[in-house]
Design a protein around this motif. Structure first.
Motif, mmCIF file in Angstrom:
data_model
loop_
_atom_site.group_PDB
_atom_site.id
_atom_site.type_symbol
_atom_site.label_atom_id
_atom_site.label_comp_id
_atom_site.label_asym_id
_atom_site.label_seq_id
_atom_site.Cartn_x
_atom_site.Cartn_y
_atom_site.Cartn_z
ATOM 1 N N LEU A 187 62.934 11.754 97.233
ATOM 2 C CA LEU A 187 64.367 11.579 97.034
ATOM 3 C C LEU A 187 64.745 11.227 95.596
ATOM 4 O O LEU A 187 65.894 10.862 95.335
ATOM 5 C CB LEU A 187 64.908 10.514 97.998
ATOM 6 C CG LEU A 187 64.878 10.905 99.480
ATOM 7 C CD1 LEU A 187 65.511 9.834 100.340
ATOM 8 C CD2 LEU A 187 65.580 12.242 99.690
ATOM 9 N N VAL A 189 65.827 12.959 92.978
ATOM 10 C CA VAL A 189 66.298 14.338 92.874
ATOM 11 C C VAL A 189 66.116 14.927 91.476
ATOM 12 O O VAL A 189 65.828 16.114 91.329
ATOM 13 C CB VAL A 189 67.787 14.422 93.295
ATOM 14 C CG1 VAL A 189 68.281 15.862 93.220
ATOM 15 C CG2 VAL A 189 67.971 13.882 94.705
ATOM 16 N N THR A 207 68.140 20.352 96.586
ATOM 17 C CA THR A 207 69.471 20.430 95.973
ATOM 18 C C THR A 207 70.440 21.226 96.859
ATOM 19 O O THR A 207 71.614 20.877 96.967
ATOM 20 C CB THR A 207 69.386 21.065 94.573
ATOM 21 O OG1 THR A 207 68.675 22.310 94.648
ATOM 22 C CG2 THR A 207 68.672 20.143 93.602
ATOM 23 N N ILE A 210 71.661 18.915 99.584
ATOM 24 C CA ILE A 210 72.648 17.942 99.118
ATOM 25 C C ILE A 210 74.013 18.609 98.935
ATOM 26 O O ILE A 210 75.054 18.041 99.286
ATOM 27 C CB ILE A 210 72.183 17.307 97.793
ATOM 28 C CG1 ILE A 210 70.894 16.502 98.034
ATOM 29 C CG2 ILE A 210 73.257 16.393 97.203
ATOM 30 C CD1 ILE A 210 70.218 16.036 96.769
ATOM 31 N N GLU A 211 74.006 19.822 98.409
ATOM 32 C CA GLU A 211 75.262 20.529 98.152
ATOM 33 C C GLU A 211 75.899 21.080 99.428
ATOM 34 O O GLU A 211 77.122 21.219 99.515
ATOM 35 C CB GLU A 211 75.009 21.674 97.164
ATOM 36 C CG GLU A 211 74.621 21.189 95.765
ATOM 37 C CD GLU A 211 74.100 22.309 94.879
ATOM 38 O OE1 GLU A 211 73.918 23.438 95.403
ATOM 39 O OE2 GLU A 211 73.856 22.064 93.691
ATOM 40 N N PRO A 213 75.278 20.054 103.192
ATOM 41 C CA PRO A 213 74.657 19.340 104.321
ATOM 42 C C PRO A 213 74.811 20.049 105.656
ATOM 43 O O PRO A 213 73.954 19.914 106.539
ATOM 44 C CB PRO A 213 75.391 17.991 104.326
ATOM 45 C CG PRO A 213 75.946 17.844 102.950
ATOM 46 C CD PRO A 213 76.268 19.224 102.499
ATOM 47 N N LEU A 245 74.322 14.935 90.951
ATOM 48 C CA LEU A 245 74.622 15.361 92.317
ATOM 49 C C LEU A 245 75.329 14.235 93.049
ATOM 50 O O LEU A 245 74.798 13.133 93.187
ATOM 51 C CB LEU A 245 73.320 15.736 93.048
ATOM 52 C CG LEU A 245 72.572 16.948 92.475
ATOM 53 C CD1 LEU A 245 71.232 17.109 93.170
ATOM 54 C CD2 LEU A 245 73.394 18.221 92.624
ATOM 55 N N THR A 247 76.709 12.618 96.391
ATOM 56 C CA THR A 247 76.453 12.698 97.833
ATOM 57 C C THR A 247 76.685 11.339 98.470
ATOM 58 O O THR A 247 76.514 10.297 97.823
ATOM 59 C CB THR A 247 75.011 13.161 98.119
ATOM 60 O OG1 THR A 247 74.765 13.096 99.530
ATOM 61 C CG2 THR A 247 73.999 12.284 97.411
ATOM 62 N N ALA A 251 73.236 13.984 103.793
ATOM 63 C CA ALA A 251 72.255 15.075 103.742
ATOM 64 C C ALA A 251 70.837 14.528 103.877
ATOM 65 O O ALA A 251 69.999 15.099 104.580
ATOM 66 C CB ALA A 251 72.402 15.846 102.436
ATOM 67 N N PHE A 252 70.569 13.406 103.212
ATOM 68 C CA PHE A 252 69.232 12.812 103.278
ATOM 69 C C PHE A 252 68.915 12.352 104.693
ATOM 70 O O PHE A 252 67.787 12.503 105.183
ATOM 71 C CB PHE A 252 69.124 11.630 102.308
ATOM 72 C CG PHE A 252 69.422 11.986 100.879
ATOM 73 C CD1 PHE A 252 68.929 13.162 100.321
ATOM 74 C CD2 PHE A 252 70.195 11.159 100.084
ATOM 75 C CE1 PHE A 252 69.197 13.496 99.005
ATOM 76 C CE2 PHE A 252 70.472 11.477 98.764
ATOM 77 C CZ PHE A 252 69.981 12.652 98.230
#
Length: 431
Positions: A187, A189, A207, A210-211, A213, A245, A247, A251-252
């Protein structure tokens, strides 16, 4: 040297052989062995040492009972036994040490059960019956879904303490030596080294997640993960440092959820700033490994992280690993004072080995792979064993309490010798 497996000797294998240290134990086993249909003369004297000597020149039995009472280092001696044991042998051990950690570590190393002496006939009978059931159970039924998912987060108390190195090495051990499908989620990134340490290109999977999800599902995981081997996959990134990024961390969290469904183990390299920004990432983590060094700054930040974990993740089992500890004693804080400062023991201490670190980088291999069999990596093996044991913790050692004893279950490694090639060898020490 490993005893070669000779399939031609399978038909000659005895159903049961025992190696005990005293006559009292022998007398307890013989009548139960007779009940099971086994020859009482197969109960031999000599304990573990005699077992290793005998099995190095003869076929392994289907069920092997070994007495560890005279063993000064049970885990290391069990490793020596693994060197001469053929695959498929069910091993039951007995000893006088009433310690849950020893029980757990022995089970993870591959034995089926550990019984406390003096032996109770009912406990013996149950252990032998369970061993026979294990032998008669088709291998196909031993599926990965029967094992609890192992989710571990590695958190560096300070930058540069080696948390990423530890995460990559443990992920590699779980996959290669523990025979578990493992996902490594890095993580960090922008500056993550998970893929780099495995000599892989990170790809755009992290990536993209993250962009977008909403794209994260099982198919996305299958396509985005970069395979290091059949059992180890990595999701890492080298995002441009001029492109921050943004967020909320969802997403994680979704990635962890999908990985839990697709893999038996998840190893998360969790930078401490991510821990602060997205505390929900630790919600479903079974174990948090806090990697530190013996310095004043690291002691301060270890205290803060341990306090945070206690408040925000009380369900998570915490391990403290002191990494890169100089043997010369040239350290800011000695171990005793460090442990006094953080008000708990250091679980694992890993010595500093600049030569091995350089070799690992040059070979493009995880630290644990480049140094397998060395004293430097041996503590990592211990940690990997303890992480794989999560979910199998017994309340008591079978036979130690008055209540009905618990069974250890089938071998977690699939066969007795899975981790044996990874432990330091006595022959190597002799050199």
């Amino acid at each position: 040297m490993n005893a070669p497996f000779n399939s031609g000797r399978v038909g000659q294998r005895e159903p049961f052989v025992a190696y005990v240290c005293d006559e009292t134990t022998a007398e307890a086993i013989r009548p139960v062995a007779v009940e099971m249909g086994w020859a009482p003369e197969k109960v031999n004297k000599g304990g573990l040492r005699n077992a290793v000597q005998s099995l190095s020149v003869s076929a392994s039995p289907m069920i092997l009972f070994v007495d560890l009472s005279e063993s000064g280092d049970p885990l290391n001696d069990i490793n020596a036994l693994a060197e001469v044991c053929e695959p498929g042998t069910v091993v039951i051990a007995a000893g006088q040490v009433n310690d849950v950690r020893l029980y757990r570590d022995l089970v993870v190393s591959g034995i089926q059960d550990y019984l406390l002496k003096p032996l109770n006939p009912d406990v013996l009978r149950e252990a032998f019956t369970h061993a026979q059931i294990t032998l008669n159970t088709p291998k196909a039924s031993d599926t990965s879904t029967e094992r609890p998912h192992c989710a571990t987060a590695f958190i560096g108390a300070r930058g540069g303490v080696g948390a990423s190195t530890m995460a990559t090495s443990i992920a590699w051990m779980l996959s290669e030596k523990g025979k578990r499908t493992t996902a490594l989620l890095d993580l960090d990134v922008h500056f993550g080294t998970g893929a780099l340490a495995l000599d892989l290109e990170p790809g755009r999977g992290l990536t993209d997640a993250i962009e977008n999800p909403s794209r994260i599902d099982g198919l996305f995981i299958e396509r985005a993960m970069v395979k290091s081997s059949e059992t180890l996959s990595v999701l890492s990134a080298e995002a441009p440092i001029n492109s921050p990024l943004v967020t909320d961390g969802s997403a994680f969290y979704q990635l962890q959820e999908e990985m839990r469904a697709a893999f038996e183990c998840t190893v998360v390299d969790l930078p401490r700033n991510m821990l602060v920004q997205h505390p929900h990432l630790i919600a479903d983590i079974q174990a948090a490994v806090v990697v530190t060094e013996l310095t004043l700054a690291a002691a301060r930040d270890t205290i803060r992280i341990l306090s945070w974990l206690k408040s925000n993740a009380p369900q998570t089992q915490v391990f403290v690993v002191a990494n890169r500890v100089h043997a010369s004693g040239a350290i800011e804080i000695n171990r005793k004072d460090f442990e006094g400062s953080i008000e708990r023991k250091i679980d694992v201490l890993i010595p500093f080995d600049a030569k091995l670190a350089a070799q690992s980088a040059k070979l493009g291999k995880p630290f644990a792979d480049a140094g397998k069999g060395t004293k430097t990596v041996a503590p990592m093996v211990e940690l990997a064993n303890r992480l794989m044991a999560l979910g199998y913790e017994p309340d008591t050692i079978p036979g130690a309490a008055k209540k009905k004893p618990t069974n250890a279950g089938t071998s977690l490694m699939g066969k007795f010798a899975d981790l044996k090639s990874f432990m330091p060898k006595r022959a190597a020490k002799a050199k």
